[in-house]
Design an enzyme around this catalytic site. Structure first.
Site, PDB file in Angstrom:
ATOM      1  N   ALA A 185       0.858  -1.191   0.000  1.00  0.00           N
ATOM      2  CA  ALA A 185       0.000   0.000   0.000  1.00  0.00           C
ATOM      3  C   ALA A 185       0.891   1.236   0.000  1.00  0.00           C
ATOM      4  CB  ALA A 185      -0.884  -0.013   1.239  1.00  0.00           C
ATOM      5  N   GLY A 213       0.809  -5.088   0.978  1.00  0.00           N
ATOM      6  CA  GLY A 213      -0.255  -5.172  -0.020  1.00  0.00           C
ATOM      7  C   GLY A 213       0.225  -5.805  -1.319  1.00  0.00           C
ATOM      8  N   GLU A 215      -0.104  -9.363  -0.714  1.00  0.00           N
ATOM      9  CA  GLU A 215      -1.547  -9.654  -0.633  1.00  0.00           C
ATOM     10  C   GLU A 215      -2.167  -9.681  -2.039  1.00  0.00           C
ATOM     11  OE1 GLU A 215      -1.975  -6.538   2.445  1.00  0.00           O
ATOM     12  OE2 GLU A 215      -3.166  -8.030   3.508  1.00  0.00           O
ATOM     13  N   GLU A 221       3.622  -5.212   7.508  1.00  0.00           N
ATOM     14  CA  GLU A 221       2.702  -4.191   8.037  1.00  0.00           C
ATOM     15  C   GLU A 221       2.900  -3.948   9.529  1.00  0.00           C
ATOM     16  OE1 GLU A 221       1.946  -6.492   5.863  1.00  0.00           O
ATOM     17  OE2 GLU A 221       0.416  -5.834   4.444  1.00  0.00           O
TER      18      GLU A 221
HETATM   19  C1  LIG Z   1      -5.853   3.068   2.900  1.00  0.00           C
HETATM   20  C2  LIG Z   1      -6.031   1.765   3.650  1.00  0.00           C
HETATM   21  C3  LIG Z   1      -5.099   0.743   3.141  1.00  0.00           C
HETATM   22  C4  LIG Z   1      -5.145  -0.475   3.987  1.00  0.00           C
HETATM   23  C5  LIG Z   1      -4.212  -1.479   3.422  1.00  0.00           C
HETATM   24  C6  LIG Z   1      -3.783  -2.427   4.440  1.00  0.00           C
HETATM   25  C7  LIG Z   1      -2.941  -3.522   3.925  1.00  0.00           C
HETATM   26  C8  LIG Z   1      -1.667  -3.148   3.328  1.00  0.00           C
HETATM   27  C9  LIG Z   1      -0.754  -2.460   4.004  1.00  0.00           C
HETATM   28  C10 LIG Z   1       0.561  -2.214   3.413  1.00  0.00           C
HETATM   29  O1  LIG Z   1       0.915  -2.677   2.348  1.00  0.00           O
HETATM   30  S1  LIG Z   1       1.578  -1.225   4.298  1.00  0.00           S
HETATM   31  C11 LIG Z   1       3.051  -1.179   3.337  1.00  0.00           C
HETATM   32  C12 LIG Z   1       3.798  -2.453   3.401  1.00  0.00           C
HETATM   33  N1  LIG Z   1       5.044  -2.326   2.729  1.00  0.00           N
HETATM   34  C13 LIG Z   1       6.164  -2.058   3.365  1.00  0.00           C
HETATM   35  O2  LIG Z   1       6.207  -1.954   4.556  1.00  0.00           O
HETATM   36  C14 LIG Z   1       7.392  -1.853   2.508  1.00  0.00           C
HETATM   37  C15 LIG Z   1       8.069  -0.596   2.904  1.00  0.00           C
HETATM   38  N2  LIG Z   1       9.239  -0.357   2.100  1.00  0.00           N
HETATM   39  C16 LIG Z   1      10.413  -0.983   2.319  1.00  0.00           C
HETATM   40  O3  LIG Z   1      10.587  -1.828   3.159  1.00  0.00           O
HETATM   41  C17 LIG Z   1      11.559  -0.551   1.451  1.00  0.00           C
HETATM   42  O4  LIG Z   1      11.308   0.744   1.027  1.00  0.00           O
HETATM   43  C18 LIG Z   1      11.779  -1.471   0.234  1.00  0.00           C
HETATM   44  C19 LIG Z   1      10.493  -1.630  -0.565  1.00  0.00           C
HETATM   45  C20 LIG Z   1      12.278  -2.841   0.701  1.00  0.00           C
HETATM   46  C21 LIG Z   1      12.840  -0.828  -0.696  1.00  0.00           C
HETATM   47  O5  LIG Z   1      14.018  -0.584   0.060  1.00  0.00           O
HETATM   48  P1  LIG Z   1      15.194   0.298  -0.561  1.00  0.00           P
HETATM   49  O6  LIG Z   1      16.272   0.322   0.462  1.00  0.00           O
HETATM   50  O7  LIG Z   1      15.511  -0.176  -1.902  1.00  0.00           O
HETATM   51  O8  LIG Z   1      14.612   1.753  -0.759  1.00  0.00           O
HETATM   52  P2  LIG Z   1      14.012   2.756   0.316  1.00  0.00           P
HETATM   53  O9  LIG Z   1      14.964   3.867   0.481  1.00  0.00           O
HETATM   54  O10 LIG Z   1      13.577   2.062   1.522  1.00  0.00           O
HETATM   55  O11 LIG Z   1      12.697   3.265  -0.420  1.00  0.00           O
HETATM   56  C22 LIG Z   1      12.780   4.010  -1.629  1.00  0.00           C
HETATM   57  C23 LIG Z   1      11.694   5.051  -1.593  1.00  0.00           C
HETATM   58  O12 LIG Z   1      10.444   4.396  -1.675  1.00  0.00           O
HETATM   59  C24 LIG Z   1       9.581   4.847  -0.643  1.00  0.00           C
HETATM   60  N3  LIG Z   1       8.680   3.736  -0.286  1.00  0.00           N
HETATM   61  C25 LIG Z   1       9.016   2.474  -0.014  1.00  0.00           C
HETATM   62  N4  LIG Z   1       7.937   1.746   0.225  1.00  0.00           N
HETATM   63  C26 LIG Z   1       6.875   2.566   0.105  1.00  0.00           C
HETATM   64  C27 LIG Z   1       5.477   2.384   0.235  1.00  0.00           C
HETATM   65  N5  LIG Z   1       4.935   1.192   0.527  1.00  0.00           N
HETATM   66  N6  LIG Z   1       4.695   3.447   0.070  1.00  0.00           N
HETATM   67  C28 LIG Z   1       5.206   4.654  -0.249  1.00  0.00           C
HETATM   68  N7  LIG Z   1       6.539   4.891  -0.382  1.00  0.00           N
HETATM   69  C29 LIG Z   1       7.342   3.848  -0.224  1.00  0.00           C
HETATM   70  C30 LIG Z   1      10.539   5.201   0.475  1.00  0.00           C
HETATM   71  O13 LIG Z   1       9.930   6.071   1.374  1.00  0.00           O
HETATM   72  C31 LIG Z   1      11.683   5.830  -0.292  1.00  0.00           C
HETATM   73  O14 LIG Z   1      11.326   7.149  -0.615  1.00  0.00           O
HETATM   74  P3  LIG Z   1      11.906   8.381   0.220  1.00  0.00           P
HETATM   75  O15 LIG Z   1      11.305   8.310   1.589  1.00  0.00           O
HETATM   76  O16 LIG Z   1      13.395   8.204   0.266  1.00  0.00           O
HETATM   77  O17 LIG Z   1      11.451   9.561  -0.540  1.00  0.00           O
END
Ligand SMILES: CCCCCCC/C=C/C(=O)SCCNC(=O)CCNC(=O)[C@H](O)C(C)(C)COP(=O)(O)OP(=O)(O)OC[C@H]1O[C@@H](n2cnc3c(N)ncnc32)[C@H](O)[C@@H]1OP(=O)(O)O
Length: 715
Positions: free
Chosen positions: A61, A100, A103, A123
């Site tokens: 997400a 997500g 999922e 999450e």
């Molecule tokens: C509205 C209701 C919705 C309900 C839905 C409920 C179910 C679902 C929930 C979810 O999915 S919550 C999100 C779950 N996902 C994560 O936790 C992944 C988070 N991200 C990471 O662990 C890492 O970023 C990565 C994907 C493993 C990549 O790592 P890497 O070291 O290559 O790069 P980063 O510097 O960490 O990230 C780059 C850049 O991307 C932004 N970012 C990463 N993930 C997300 C995301 N899910 N959403 C928005 N942005 C994301 C991260 O912030 C970086 O950007 P900057 O902060 O540097 O600008």
């Protein structure tokens, strides 16, 4: 967006496009809905493949949308539409399938992963649960125990483990989309009845109650007050005991409490803060995006005590060539053995061969002549460090960066020992240095932006979260710790016990309270620093130093040889030196009583609130001073340091985020109250920046930088 194309004549390919991680934003969700509908409506299309642009399936997400008004289609119906499709849908997982993202893949009928892909439901680390049916589908697919493990820890699994667990159907070393297309064509036309995970019964467990009780106990112990892991267990229990639709209702209910909680806000803040610290800036205006790091291929570590050994391991594991120098032959031999052991154990865990060949050991400092960067890690003694820096200046080739691993010594003073002070920076590692994620990169007034950029980059290469901070006594972390520890000591003088203070701080969420932590680090460390600062006056434990209240309690314990765990006694007693089990010590209690009697102090009842407020608000107040002085560029820097280096509970965001949650007005009022009661304790006097923030209407934390800028421009 999600792009729809037709390939191989009969395959509908949906490509998620939302850099950098193809998160499921409103536009992407709508794109998936439209593309699926289109593919199902085209009679030529026999099967579908979903993939992500740029080698990343999906990062979940879009976290940036949380807390905003929800637009676009919700995830659950999107995934149900995919699962209900009459044509097979295959997820082509490259790079990442997280939250997500996984999922979404679980909503598909088949999953093909690249061998380098990582999958997981992280999450919980954001204060949430997999509430797009992940908590209901995963246990149905892989069983309750494995699902509980993945969902409550949020850990990422490799494609190989995912295959073993049954999360994916196939792993490929080749082009994942090609493999998925081939696979999709091979199953087109087959019945999908057995492929819809939501229709699976959850694998039965004969000892269901015992499994969930054990899981609950485990998360409660590890969670230190975090609520999401507990909700995750409850959601999986719903999957194991309820029909799918009812389980989904329970998942939704649990998510509703988490989604708006302060803990989720704190954890999401922490996620972004950890990334924001990479975009560092210095008061001079130098910044991460205008300062180019120099590549480091060969580094040296000087001094192979505990810290030097850990640093050597970290560098070697990252693939760098390391010259490890220890002038004492016996210590060198011991270090070589210890470092090899650490590398072998680390390699065994990761299933790789230990990089023993990356290190050359030497007892001669002259062997560092051809390295790109040196990390000096000798004993924390200024005279010794100065001597080493002078030697390094003589033997290193021009342009070699000289870094010092110190927890608080003056970087500028050290830099003045070299003809090139612009090449000097501090690298404050945390013990154990090859394990702890935090690195404080300390710049002095003469450190060049390139030296800072290089140290920050090196930190990243060795897997650290590096935070750039200015030079001052104790830098950020230890400087803020000082008033916190002083308050803890004052509370003992006034009537508290170490057990009570620690209990309050541990209930707040610290892994260890102030006294247990001091016993672990060694009371002699602070004693040495206080001696160097001229605060320790043996035989004269007066309670004032340099016009301010001072507690000599720690010094008195050290004088008795009570250095903490390593000597078997400190603030607590231990069964034997080195033992980790702290027990209340009757000797210490009588010692405190005698001490109070000697100084005419009358013990009073101290409550939880006072312990928390005095310890935490004095620490926070120092944080505001640090921001005011420009030692840290923003509150995120301080919070990351505290969460990663000082066991501040992540679900409370960090000290500055916590101050924002409590309310700056309240923090200010309570500091004023305590400062009135203790006018001889300057650390309780609210700092100007805190007053200014309150006067400017207590802006939320993401707007503090504007006020800080104004304060700096007025200086
Ligand atoms: C509205 C209701 C919705 C309900 C839905 C409920 C179910 C679902 C929930 C979810 O999915 S919550 C999100 C779950 N996902 C994560 O936790 C992944 C988070 N991200 C990471 O662990 C890492 O970023 C990565 C994907 C493993 C990549 O790592 P890497 O070291 O290559 O790069 P980063 O510097 O960490 O990230 C780059 C850049 O991307 C932004 N970012 C990463 N993930 C997300 C995301 N899910 N959403 C928005 N942005 C994301 C991260 O912030 C970086 O950007 P900057 O902060 O540097 O600008």
């Amino acid at each position: 967006m999600a792009q729809y194309t037709r390939i191989s004549g009969s395959v509908g390919l949906i490509t998620l496009k939302n850099p950098p991680v193809n998160a499921l934003s409103a536009v992407v969700r709508q794109g998936i809905v439209d593309s699926v509908e289109r593919a199902l409506g085209e009679p030529e299309v026999k099967c579908l493949v979903i993939c992500g642009q740029s080698g990343k399936f999906c990062g979940g997400a879009d976290i940036r949308e949380f807390g905003k008004k929800m637009t676009g289609p919700p995830l659950i119906p999107v995934f149900h539409a995919i699962e209900a499709a009459a044509k097979p849908v295959v997820a082509a997982i490259e790079g990442i399938a997280l939250g997500g993202g996984l999922e979404l893949a679980l909503g598909c009928h088949y999953r093909i992963a690249h061998s380098k892909a990582k999958l997981g439901l992280p999450e919980v680390t954001l204060g949430l649960l997999p509430a797009a049916a992940g908590s209901q589908r995963l246990p149905r697919l892989i069983g309750v125990p494995a699902a509980l493990d993945l969902i409550t820890t949020g850990r990422h699994v490799t494609a190989a483990e995912a295959l073993q667990l049954g999360i994916v159907d196939q792993v490929t070393d080749h082009n994942t989309v090609d493999a998925a297309v081939k696979f999709a064509l091979s199953v087109a036309g087959q019945s999908l009845d057995a492929r819809r995970i939501s229709t699976f019964p959850c694998p039965r467990l004969s000892n269901l109650d015992a499994v969930f009780e054990a899981a609950m106990q485990k998360v409660r112990q590890a969670a230190r007050g975090a609520i999401a892991p507990v909700a995750c267990v409850q959601a999986v229990r719903a999957a194991a005991t309820l029909p799918y639709a009812q389980g989904l209702e329970r998942e939704k209910e649990l998510m509703a409490t988490l989604f708006t909680s302060g803990q989720a806000r704190a954890l999401q803040y922490s996620f972004f803060a950890q990334r924001a610290v990479g975009r560092w800036s210095m008061p001079s205006g130098a910044r991460w995006d205008t300062s180019k790091p120099k590549p480091i291929r060969k580094a040296a570590v000087i001094g192979l005590g505990t810290m030097g050994r850990g640093i050597t391991v970290g560098l070697a594991q990252a693939g760098l060539s390391v010259v490890a120098v220890e002038t004492q032959e016996k210590q060198l031999m011991e270090a070589k053995q210890a470092v090899s052991g650490m590398l072998e154990r680390g390699a065994k865990k990761r299933g790789v061969s230990p990089p023993l060949g990356n290190i050359s050991y030497s007892s001669n400092i002259k062997t560092v002549g051809d390295v790109d960067l040196v990390i000096e890690a000798v004993f924390e003694d200024m005279a010794l460090k100065k001597e080493v820096f002078q030697q390094l200046s003589a033997v290193c080739r021009p342009g070699t960066f000289l870094c010092t691993n110190t927890s608080g010594l003056d970087i500028d003073d050290l830099a003045s020992q070299t003809p090139n002070p612009e090449l000097v920076v501090g690298m404050h590692f945390f013990a154990p240095a090859h394990v702890m994620k935090l690195l404080e990169v300390v710049y002095g007034p003469r450190s060049s932006p390139q030296a800072v950029a290089t140290a920050m980059q090196l930190g990243k290469v060795i897997g650290k979260v590096s935070v750039a901070v200015g030079n001052c006594q104790g830098f950020v972390g230890n400087r803020m710790l000082s008033p916190y520890l002083s308050q803890a000591n004052f509370l003992l003088e006034e009537g508290a016990t170490p057990e009570f203070v620690d209990q309050v701080l541990e209930e707040f969420g610290f892994a260890m309270g102030a006294f247990r932590m001091s016993d672990l680090s060694g009371l002699d460390v602070g004693w040495r620093v206080r001696k160097a600062a001229g605060l320790v006056v043996p035989g004269k434990p007066a309670r004032m130093r340099q016009g301010c209240r001072y507690s000599p309690l720690g010094d008195l314990l050290c004088e008795q040889g009570r250095f903490g765990q390593k000597t078997g006694s400190g603030w607590y007693q231990y069964d034997k030196p080195g033992s980790r089990v702290a027990k209340p010590d009757p000797w210490l209690h009588s010692f405190l009583e005698e001490y109070r009697a000697r100084h005419g102090l009358v013990a009073r009842r101290i409550d939880h609130q006072e312990v928390l407020e005095r310890c935490l608000y004095s620490l926070i107040n120092e944080g505001f001073r640090i921001l005011e002085e420009g030692i840290a560029a923003g509150p995120e820097d301080i919070d990351v340091i505290y969460v990663l280096g000082y066991s501040w509970p992540r679900h409370r965001g960090g000290p500055m985020f916590y101050a924002d949650m409590v309310g700056l007005t309240r923090v200010l009022e309570r500091l004023e109250f305590y400062h009135q009661a203790h006018p001889d304790v300057p650390s309780l006097q609210p700092c100007n920046l805190l007053r200014k923030l309150v006067a400017s209407g207590t802006p939320p934390i993401h707007r503090w930088r504007e006020v800080i800028k104004k304060v700096h421009s007025q200086l």
